[in-house]
Design a protein around this motif. Structure first.
Motif, PDB file in Angstrom:
ATOM      1  N   MET A 195       7.100 -11.948  14.891  1.00  0.00           N
ATOM      2  CA  MET A 195       8.005 -11.142  14.088  1.00  0.00           C
ATOM      3  C   MET A 195       7.339 -10.499  12.877  1.00  0.00           C
ATOM      4  SD  MET A 195      10.796 -10.614  15.517  1.00  0.00           S
ATOM      5  CE  MET A 195      11.624  -9.822  14.147  1.00  0.00           C
ATOM      6  N   PRO A 196       6.487 -11.213  12.108  1.00  0.00           N
ATOM      7  CA  PRO A 196       5.802 -10.507  11.008  1.00  0.00           C
ATOM      8  C   PRO A 196       4.956  -9.335  11.481  1.00  0.00           C
ATOM      9  CG  PRO A 196       5.629 -12.878  10.717  1.00  0.00           C
ATOM     10  CD  PRO A 196       6.191 -12.653  12.090  1.00  0.00           C
ATOM     11  N   VAL A 197       4.297  -9.503  12.630  1.00  0.00           N
ATOM     12  CA  VAL A 197       3.470  -8.411  13.163  1.00  0.00           C
ATOM     13  C   VAL A 197       4.349  -7.248  13.608  1.00  0.00           C
ATOM     14  CG1 VAL A 197       1.745  -7.793  14.886  1.00  0.00           C
ATOM     15  CG2 VAL A 197       1.737 -10.075  13.882  1.00  0.00           C
ATOM     16  N   LEU A 198       5.460  -7.551  14.279  1.00  0.00           N
ATOM     17  CA  LEU A 198       6.357  -6.491  14.738  1.00  0.00           C
ATOM     18  C   LEU A 198       6.967  -5.742  13.568  1.00  0.00           C
ATOM     19  CD1 LEU A 198       8.251  -8.179  17.733  1.00  0.00           C
ATOM     20  CD2 LEU A 198       6.001  -7.085  17.670  1.00  0.00           C
ATOM     21  N   MET A 199       7.343  -6.462  12.514  1.00  0.00           N
ATOM     22  CA  MET A 199       7.896  -5.801  11.335  1.00  0.00           C
ATOM     23  C   MET A 199       6.853  -4.922  10.660  1.00  0.00           C
ATOM     24  SD  MET A 199      11.084  -6.404  11.010  1.00  0.00           S
ATOM     25  CE  MET A 199      11.268  -5.845   9.318  1.00  0.00           C
ATOM     26  N   SER A 200       5.613  -5.401  10.617  1.00  0.00           N
ATOM     27  CA  SER A 200       4.542  -4.599  10.024  1.00  0.00           C
ATOM     28  C   SER A 200       4.315  -3.318  10.808  1.00  0.00           C
ATOM     29  CB  SER A 200       3.257  -5.424   9.963  1.00  0.00           C
ATOM     30  OG  SER A 200       2.189  -4.660   9.444  1.00  0.00           O
ATOM     31  N   ILE A 201       4.317  -3.421  12.147  1.00  0.00           N
ATOM     32  CA  ILE A 201       4.158  -2.236  12.988  1.00  0.00           C
ATOM     33  C   ILE A 201       5.306  -1.260  12.764  1.00  0.00           C
ATOM     34  CG2 ILE A 201       4.154  -1.431  15.386  1.00  0.00           C
ATOM     35  CD1 ILE A 201       2.733  -4.042  16.119  1.00  0.00           C
ATOM     36  N   THR A 202       6.525  -1.789  12.687  1.00  0.00           N
ATOM     37  CA  THR A 202       7.699  -0.929  12.508  1.00  0.00           C
ATOM     38  C   THR A 202       7.650  -0.209  11.174  1.00  0.00           C
ATOM     39  OG1 THR A 202       8.968  -2.505  13.849  1.00  0.00           O
ATOM     40  CG2 THR A 202      10.209  -0.879  12.570  1.00  0.00           C
ATOM     41  N   LEU A 203       7.272  -0.906  10.114  1.00  0.00           N
ATOM     42  CA  LEU A 203       7.196  -0.280   8.794  1.00  0.00           C
ATOM     43  C   LEU A 203       6.127   0.807   8.761  1.00  0.00           C
ATOM     44  CD1 LEU A 203       7.598  -3.402   6.490  1.00  0.00           C
ATOM     45  CD2 LEU A 203       9.201  -1.500   6.703  1.00  0.00           C
ATOM     46  N   TYR A 204       4.996   0.537   9.399  1.00  0.00           N
ATOM     47  CA  TYR A 204       3.949   1.560   9.420  1.00  0.00           C
ATOM     48  C   TYR A 204       4.417   2.806  10.161  1.00  0.00           C
ATOM     49  CZ  TYR A 204      -0.481   3.876  10.231  1.00  0.00           C
ATOM     50  OH  TYR A 204      -1.481   4.810  10.282  1.00  0.00           O
ATOM     51  N   ASN A 205       5.120   2.608  11.281  1.00  0.00           N
ATOM     52  CA  ASN A 205       5.629   3.763  12.014  1.00  0.00           C
ATOM     53  C   ASN A 205       6.705   4.488  11.227  1.00  0.00           C
ATOM     54  OD1 ASN A 205       4.026   2.572  14.097  1.00  0.00           O
ATOM     55  ND2 ASN A 205       5.299   3.591  15.607  1.00  0.00           N
ATOM     56  N   PHE A 206       7.475   3.765  10.438  1.00  0.00           N
ATOM     57  CA  PHE A 206       8.467   4.418   9.587  1.00  0.00           C
ATOM     58  C   PHE A 206       7.791   5.350   8.589  1.00  0.00           C
ATOM     59  CE2 PHE A 206      10.784   4.080   5.464  1.00  0.00           C
ATOM     60  CZ  PHE A 206      11.801   4.964   5.777  1.00  0.00           C
ATOM     61  N   GLU A 207       6.694   4.897   8.004  1.00  0.00           N
ATOM     62  CA  GLU A 207       5.945   5.773   7.093  1.00  0.00           C
ATOM     63  C   GLU A 207       5.505   7.045   7.814  1.00  0.00           C
ATOM     64  OE1 GLU A 207       2.599   3.655   5.627  1.00  0.00           O
ATOM     65  OE2 GLU A 207       3.733   1.829   5.273  1.00  0.00           O
ATOM     66  N   SER A 208       4.971   6.875   9.021  1.00  0.00           N
ATOM     67  CA  SER A 208       4.506   8.034   9.781  1.00  0.00           C
ATOM     68  C   SER A 208       5.662   8.966  10.132  1.00  0.00           C
ATOM     69  CB  SER A 208       3.797   7.563  11.053  1.00  0.00           C
ATOM     70  OG  SER A 208       3.390   8.654  11.848  1.00  0.00           O
ATOM     71  N   ASN A 209       6.829   8.394  10.421  1.00  0.00           N
ATOM     72  CA  ASN A 209       7.970   9.215  10.807  1.00  0.00           C
ATOM     73  C   ASN A 209       8.542   9.991   9.633  1.00  0.00           C
ATOM     74  OD1 ASN A 209       7.895   8.474  13.517  1.00  0.00           O
ATOM     75  ND2 ASN A 209       9.142   6.667  13.172  1.00  0.00           N
ATOM     76  N   VAL A 210       8.341   9.524   8.419  1.00  0.00           N
ATOM     77  CA  VAL A 210       8.760  10.308   7.249  1.00  0.00           C
ATOM     78  C   VAL A 210       7.981  11.619   7.215  1.00  0.00           C
ATOM     79  CG1 VAL A 210       8.808  10.387   4.729  1.00  0.00           C
ATOM     80  CG2 VAL A 210       9.506   8.312   5.920  1.00  0.00           C
ATOM     81  N   ARG A 211       6.687  11.535   7.479  1.00  0.00           N
ATOM     82  CA  ARG A 211       5.877  12.757   7.541  1.00  0.00           C
ATOM     83  C   ARG A 211       6.265  13.611   8.746  1.00  0.00           C
ATOM     84  NH1 ARG A 211       2.199   8.751   5.788  1.00  0.00           N
ATOM     85  NH2 ARG A 211       1.631   8.226   7.942  1.00  0.00           N
ATOM     86  N   SER A 212       6.528  12.957   9.884  1.00  0.00           N
ATOM     87  CA  SER A 212       6.938  13.715  11.066  1.00  0.00           C
ATOM     88  C   SER A 212       8.271  14.410  10.838  1.00  0.00           C
ATOM     89  CB  SER A 212       7.037  12.786  12.280  1.00  0.00           C
ATOM     90  OG  SER A 212       5.796  12.200  12.579  1.00  0.00           O
ATOM     91  N   VAL A 248       4.990  14.932  -1.001  1.00  0.00           N
ATOM     92  CA  VAL A 248       3.847  14.034  -1.201  1.00  0.00           C
ATOM     93  C   VAL A 248       4.262  12.839  -2.050  1.00  0.00           C
ATOM     94  CG1 VAL A 248       1.567  13.840  -2.243  1.00  0.00           C
ATOM     95  CG2 VAL A 248       2.135  15.860  -0.901  1.00  0.00           C
ATOM     96  N   ALA A 249       5.039  13.086  -3.099  1.00  0.00           N
ATOM     97  CA  ALA A 249       5.492  11.984  -3.954  1.00  0.00           C
ATOM     98  C   ALA A 249       6.385  11.018  -3.183  1.00  0.00           C
ATOM     99  CB  ALA A 249       6.236  12.542  -5.168  1.00  0.00           C
ATOM    100  N   MET A 250       7.285  11.549  -2.347  1.00  0.00           N
ATOM    101  CA  MET A 250       8.160  10.686  -1.567  1.00  0.00           C
ATOM    102  C   MET A 250       7.361   9.839  -0.578  1.00  0.00           C
ATOM    103  SD  MET A 250      11.400  11.713   0.882  1.00  0.00           S
ATOM    104  CE  MET A 250      10.355  12.579   2.065  1.00  0.00           C
ATOM    105  N   VAL A 251       6.413  10.455   0.122  1.00  0.00           N
ATOM    106  CA  VAL A 251       5.594   9.711   1.079  1.00  0.00           C
ATOM    107  C   VAL A 251       4.766   8.659   0.362  1.00  0.00           C
ATOM    108  CG1 VAL A 251       3.691   9.916   2.720  1.00  0.00           C
ATOM    109  CG2 VAL A 251       5.547  11.584   2.751  1.00  0.00           C
ATOM    110  N   TYR A 252       4.256   8.991  -0.815  1.00  0.00           N
ATOM    111  CA  TYR A 252       3.452   8.033  -1.582  1.00  0.00           C
ATOM    112  C   TYR A 252       4.286   6.819  -1.973  1.00  0.00           C
ATOM    113  CZ  TYR A 252       0.648   6.121  -5.387  1.00  0.00           C
ATOM    114  OH  TYR A 252      -0.070   5.285  -6.195  1.00  0.00           O
ATOM    115  N   LEU A 253       5.503   7.042  -2.434  1.00  0.00           N
ATOM    116  CA  LEU A 253       6.362   5.926  -2.820  1.00  0.00           C
ATOM    117  C   LEU A 253       6.721   5.055  -1.619  1.00  0.00           C
ATOM    118  CD1 LEU A 253       8.777   7.692  -5.355  1.00  0.00           C
ATOM    119  CD2 LEU A 253       6.927   6.092  -5.875  1.00  0.00           C
ATOM    120  N   ILE A 254       7.022   5.690  -0.497  1.00  0.00           N
ATOM    121  CA  ILE A 254       7.385   4.930   0.696  1.00  0.00           C
ATOM    122  C   ILE A 254       6.187   4.146   1.217  1.00  0.00           C
ATOM    123  CG2 ILE A 254       8.118   5.158   3.104  1.00  0.00           C
ATOM    124  CD1 ILE A 254       9.832   7.514   2.218  1.00  0.00           C
TER     125      ILE A 254
END
Length: 268
Positions: A195-212, A248-254
């Motif tokens: 679960m910690p690994v899955l949550m980490s993967i999900t959060l990283y993809n969320f960051e990428s999806n903000v840019r997408s 850029v500021a929003m992505v940086y904060l996220i």
């Protein structure tokens, strides 16, 4: 024979190396020629680029509440698209990942079919999915949410399945040896590991999806990208650069918030 002769590769090897570099340089030169690279064109482009960048400073400041609300609404839509798309994709990918994991699903034909299905989904870029959903559901954030969600199913299911396969089987075997069922072995022995690994993967993809989500807005899926495309199309570069700075500021904060949450999950 001199000492340096021993360090030279055999003659066929030297010939292959030379042919490789000749082919590489020929391909590189052909690409430059075919794509229209020339010193004059690069110099003229840099001049126009400098003219565009000159509108960046000082940044444009909106003074009317109607304009400020429009910008904030666009940022909120982009953030909401990324959040909902990632969440929906994760909810569908989570159960599929167990069926795609070799350590859980022993039916090779089913596992192979699911893995190839994940590959097919990942083959479609999110931008292409957005164009398809815009055609089906019309302009707006709904198309962006669905595009992100479908794309995330293929990505997250594959990453989740690999995390499950890389987990230790001993806790699951211990639960089974104590008389537990297969679901209990997964719930007690497997999930606390992954679960910690899955949550980490999900959060990283969320960051990428903000840019997408910003890119999806440019093609009509709503959000701040739509406003950015509108300003660029109207040659209002001062406002466009201010919107880019806000993105850029929003992505940086996220990114910072997600990194902090990941560290808390991995090392509580």
């Amino acid at each position: 024979m001199s000492r340096t002769d021993h360090t030279l590769p055999p003659r066929p090897g030297r010939l292959r190396n030379r042919l490789f570099w000749i082919g590489f340089l020929a391909l590189f030169g052909w690409c430059l020629y075919d794509f229209g690279f020339s010193p004059q064109r690069i110099w003229q482009g840099l001049g126009r680029l400098g003219n565009v960048l000159s509108f960046m400073f000082p940044p444009h400041l909106w003074t009317e509440w109607v304009q400020i609300r429009e910008i904030l609404q666009g940022l909120g839509e982009t953030l909401a698209m990324a959040f909902l798309g990632t969440l929906l994709g994760a909810l569908v990918a989570f159960p599929l990942s167990f069926l795609g994991a070799r350590t859980i699903n022993r039916m090779g034909w089913l596992r192979f079919g699911l893995r190839r299905g994940f590959d097919v989904i990942r083959a479609f870029e999110t931008l292409i999915l957005a164009l398809i959903f815009i055609r089906a559901f019309g302009l707006g954030p709904l198309a962006g949410v669905l595009a992100i969600a479908v794309g995330e199913i293929g990505v997250l299911a594959k990453l989740y399945a690999e995390a499950i396969e890389n987990s230790s089987a001993r806790p699951v075997e211990g639960v089974r040896a104590a008389g537990g069922s297969v679901p209990q072995g997964i719930r007690i022995g497997l999930l606390p590991q992954v679960m910690p690994v899955l949550m980490s993967i999900t959060l990283y993809n969320f960051e990428s999806n903000v840019r997408s989500g910003t890119i999806l807005g440019i093609v009509g899926a709503g959000g701040i990208g739509f406003l950015l495309s509108d300003r660029i199309g109207a040659y209002r570069w001062d406002e466009a650069w201010s919107i880019i700075i806000l993105i850029v500021a929003m992505v940086y904060l996220i990114d910072g918030l997600s990194a902090w949450i990941r560290m808390r999950l991995i090392r509580p």
